[in-house]
Design a protein around this motif. Structure first.
Motif, PDB file in Angstrom:
ATOM      1  N   UNK A 163       0.730  -1.057  -0.010  1.00 44.46           N
ATOM      2  CA  UNK A 163      -0.057   0.122  -0.034  1.00 44.46           C
ATOM      3  C   UNK A 163       0.700   1.151   0.104  1.00 44.46           C
ATOM      4  N   UNK A 164       1.693   1.413   1.061  1.00 40.96           N
ATOM      5  CA  UNK A 164       2.400   2.582   0.919  1.00 40.96           C
ATOM      6  C   UNK A 164       3.378   2.893  -0.014  1.00 40.96           C
ATOM      7  N   UNK A 165       4.217   1.889  -0.339  1.00 41.23           N
ATOM      8  CA  UNK A 165       5.186   2.135  -1.448  1.00 41.23           C
ATOM      9  C   UNK A 165       4.269   2.424  -3.049  1.00 41.23           C
ATOM     10  N   UNK A 166       3.247   1.768  -3.018  1.00 40.87           N
ATOM     11  CA  UNK A 166       2.497   1.826  -4.290  1.00 40.87           C
ATOM     12  C   UNK A 166       1.911   3.355  -4.304  1.00 40.87           C
ATOM     13  N   UNK A 167       1.475   3.624  -3.267  1.00 41.12           N
ATOM     14  CA  UNK A 167       1.082   5.389  -2.955  1.00 41.12           C
ATOM     15  C   UNK A 167       2.110   6.191  -3.064  1.00 41.12           C
ATOM     16  N   UNK A 168       3.071   5.763  -2.343  1.00 38.59           N
ATOM     17  CA  UNK A 168       4.193   6.966  -2.946  1.00 38.59           C
ATOM     18  C   UNK A 168       4.603   6.915  -4.244  1.00 38.59           C
ATOM     19  N   UNK A 169       4.720   5.736  -4.973  1.00 35.49           N
ATOM     20  CA  UNK A 169       5.008   5.961  -6.322  1.00 35.49           C
ATOM     21  C   UNK A 169       4.055   6.682  -7.253  1.00 35.49           C
ATOM     22  N   UNK A 170       2.875   6.316  -6.978  1.00 33.77           N
ATOM     23  CA  UNK A 170       1.872   7.018  -7.773  1.00 33.77           C
ATOM     24  C   UNK A 170       1.986   8.699  -7.383  1.00 33.77           C
ATOM     25  N   UNK A 171       2.060   8.920  -6.094  1.00 35.41           N
ATOM     26  CA  UNK A 171       2.230  10.398  -5.872  1.00 35.41           C
ATOM     27  C   UNK A 171       3.486  10.775  -6.274  1.00 35.41           C
ATOM     28  N   UNK A 172       4.548  10.201  -6.707  1.00 36.83           N
ATOM     29  CA  UNK A 172       5.784  10.802  -7.306  1.00 36.83           C
ATOM     30  C   UNK A 172       5.469  10.922  -9.049  1.00 36.83           C
ATOM     31  N   UNK A 173       4.547   9.762  -9.383  1.00 37.13           N
ATOM     32  CA  UNK A 173       4.320   9.883 -10.846  1.00 37.13           C
ATOM     33  C   UNK A 173       3.173  11.016 -11.281  1.00 37.13           C
ATOM     34  N   UNK A 174       1.986  10.888 -10.338  1.00 39.55           N
ATOM     35  CA  UNK A 174       0.890  11.645 -10.717  1.00 39.55           C
ATOM     36  C   UNK A 174       0.560  12.753  -9.914  1.00 39.55           C
ATOM     37  N   UNK A 175       1.169  12.947  -8.780  1.00 39.12           N
ATOM     38  CA  UNK A 175       0.886  13.893  -7.493  1.00 39.12           C
ATOM     39  C   UNK A 175       0.196  13.082  -6.591  1.00 39.12           C
ATOM     40  N   UNK A 176       0.261  13.771  -5.147  1.00 40.24           N
ATOM     41  CA  UNK A 176      -0.235  13.114  -4.181  1.00 40.24           C
ATOM     42  C   UNK A 176      -1.814  12.724  -4.206  1.00 40.24           C
ATOM     43  N   UNK A 177      -2.522  13.787  -4.781  1.00 39.41           N
ATOM     44  CA  UNK A 177      -3.878  13.777  -4.696  1.00 39.41           C
ATOM     45  C   UNK A 177      -4.510  12.569  -5.662  1.00 39.41           C
ATOM     46  N   UNK A 178      -3.467  12.044  -6.699  1.00 34.67           N
ATOM     47  CA  UNK A 178      -3.901  10.941  -7.258  1.00 34.67           C
ATOM     48  C   UNK A 178      -3.825   9.670  -6.403  1.00 34.67           C
TER      49      UNK A 178
END
Length: 407
Positions: A163-178
């Motif tokens: 959960x957290x690494x995936x969320x961090x990766x998404x945040x890096x690629x598309x912004x924390x809101x995504x």
């Protein structure tokens, strides 16, 4: 345990297909996975969220403090207030509330809106855990309850690993809101799974708050509260700010932080399963070893964590240590009060969540006043204090039942 019957419905022998029962177990596990991920997701996005709202890392750390406080209050109160409601209805309602909280966070125009979303997350944590933690007995056959419970609780380390690494990766690629949008969509999916797969679960028993007061007469439970407070304080007072540490001290790029957190999470899963075995043979020893490892990792990070190799090795040691902590703490409570397992679970949940809140809050004060390195050192010192406490403590449950170890 002081409980009163509110229904004559059968609670332990499901009549549906075993496959459907296991799918229901998996849906509850996914619910807890969603909750765990939502609770600790801000750890990987702390700096980005703080920058968006122009607040400090310490102030952003309130996103960890608020859910913990609310969850500590909700665990006992929701259990009592909704004791006569259908459990399936409650699980679905709480999961829908979590989806709303995630979408609210994604759309937050100001930090105070983000705070409201975290309040909702806290309510869901306390309520869902108080119901879902012991629901396996109503979903699968009696001989499979232990395995089903293990499946449900596996969501805790998986939240850190996936959960957290995936969320961090998404945040890096598309912004924390995504990242919060994706969490919201996933939570809606879990909500639908709960509706379809979990059978009606009319209330069978109502837990009275008075039984919690009785637990405080147990020396083992009181010692357990102290140990839980110290070790969870040491962990979340530091881990909440591990991303600022990696960025400022280790000089890790935002994209690579996901890899570091993933290594920590995998180690956490391994530590969880190791502790599940070792607590049955030596609860005190398992607690001491995990506390020493956590203390060593956090104390050495400011020195050896300036390089990539040193930082990732110490994060792995840290993950192994913390993976064992929830198992040790919950087993301590359950073996201290074998006559009141549900009340022991509530006490564990409330104390754990309250300390998460306090640790994140105090860590935020320290990190704003000093540096992430200072936070690590203070956390290590608190972990050492916990080790000394468990070493000299007399009220130590030396053995644990297999069932409590699974939890």
């Amino acid at each position: 345990m002081s409980t009163t019957s509110t229904s004559t419905a059968a609670s332990a022998v499901p009549t549906r297909s075993p496959l459907i029962g296991w799918l229901a177990v998996i849906s509850v596990m996914l619910g807890i996975f969603s909750i765990v991920t939502a609770e600790i997701l801000p750890i990987g996005l702390l700096t980005s969220i703080g920058s968006s709202f122009d607040i400090s890392n310490g102030a952003a750390g309130l996103m960890m403090t608020i859910p913990g406080i609310l969850a500590a209050i909700a665990a006992p109160t929701v259990t009592v207030a909704t004791g006569r409601f259908d459990r399936r209805l409650m699980l679905c309602a709480l999961m829908l509330l979590l989806a709303i909280a995630n979408f609210l966070a994604a759309a937050a125009p100001a930090y105070w809106v983000m705070v409201i979303s975290r309040v909702l997350v806290g309510l869901v944590i306390g309520g869902f855990w108080s119901i879902g933690a012991g629901i396996a007995v109503r979903l699968v056959r009696t001989e499979r309850v232990g395995t089903a419970t293990a499946v449900i609780f596996s969501a805790v380390p998986l939240g850190s690993v996936l959960g957290v690494p995936a969320g961090t990766l998404i945040g890096h690629l598309a912004g924390w809101r995504m990242a919060f949008v994706v969490m919201g969509v996933m939570t809606v999916g879990v909500f639908l799974a709960l509706i379809v797969l979990v059978p009606p679960l009319p209330a069978v028993q109502v837990t009275r708050l008075t039984v919690l007061g009785d637990l405080f007469r147990s020396a083992g439970a009181r010692v357990g509260l102290v140990l839980t407070f110290l070790i969870v304080m040491a962990h979340f007072g530091t881990y909440t700010y591990v991303t600022p540490f990696l960025q400022q001290v280790t000089q890790v790029s935002p994209g690579l932080i996901t890899t570091f957190l993933l290594a920590y999470g995998i180690a956490g899963i391994i530590g969880n399963f190791i502790a599940g075995v070792t607590v049955t043979h030596g609860l005190r020893a398992t607690f001491v070893v995990s506390g020493c490892m956590l203390a060593g990792a956090t104390l050495l990070l400011p020195v050896l964590g300036r390089g990539y190799i040193g930082a990732i090795v110490l994060l792995i040691v840290w993950g192994l240590a913390y993976g064992a902590i929830p198992v040790c703490s919950q087993t301590w409570f359950s073996t201290s009060a074998p006559h009141a397992p549900e009340a022991a679970s509530i006490l564990f949940t409330s104390s754990f969540q309250a300390t998460i809140a306090i640790g994140a809050l105090l860590g935020g004060v320290v990190v704003d006043a000093t540096s992430p390195s200072t936070v690590m050192v203070l956390g290590g010192a608190i972990a050492i204090l916990m080790v000394l406490t468990v070493t000299v403590g007399r009220a130590v449950p030396e053995a644990a039942s297999p069932r409590s170890a699974v939890k």
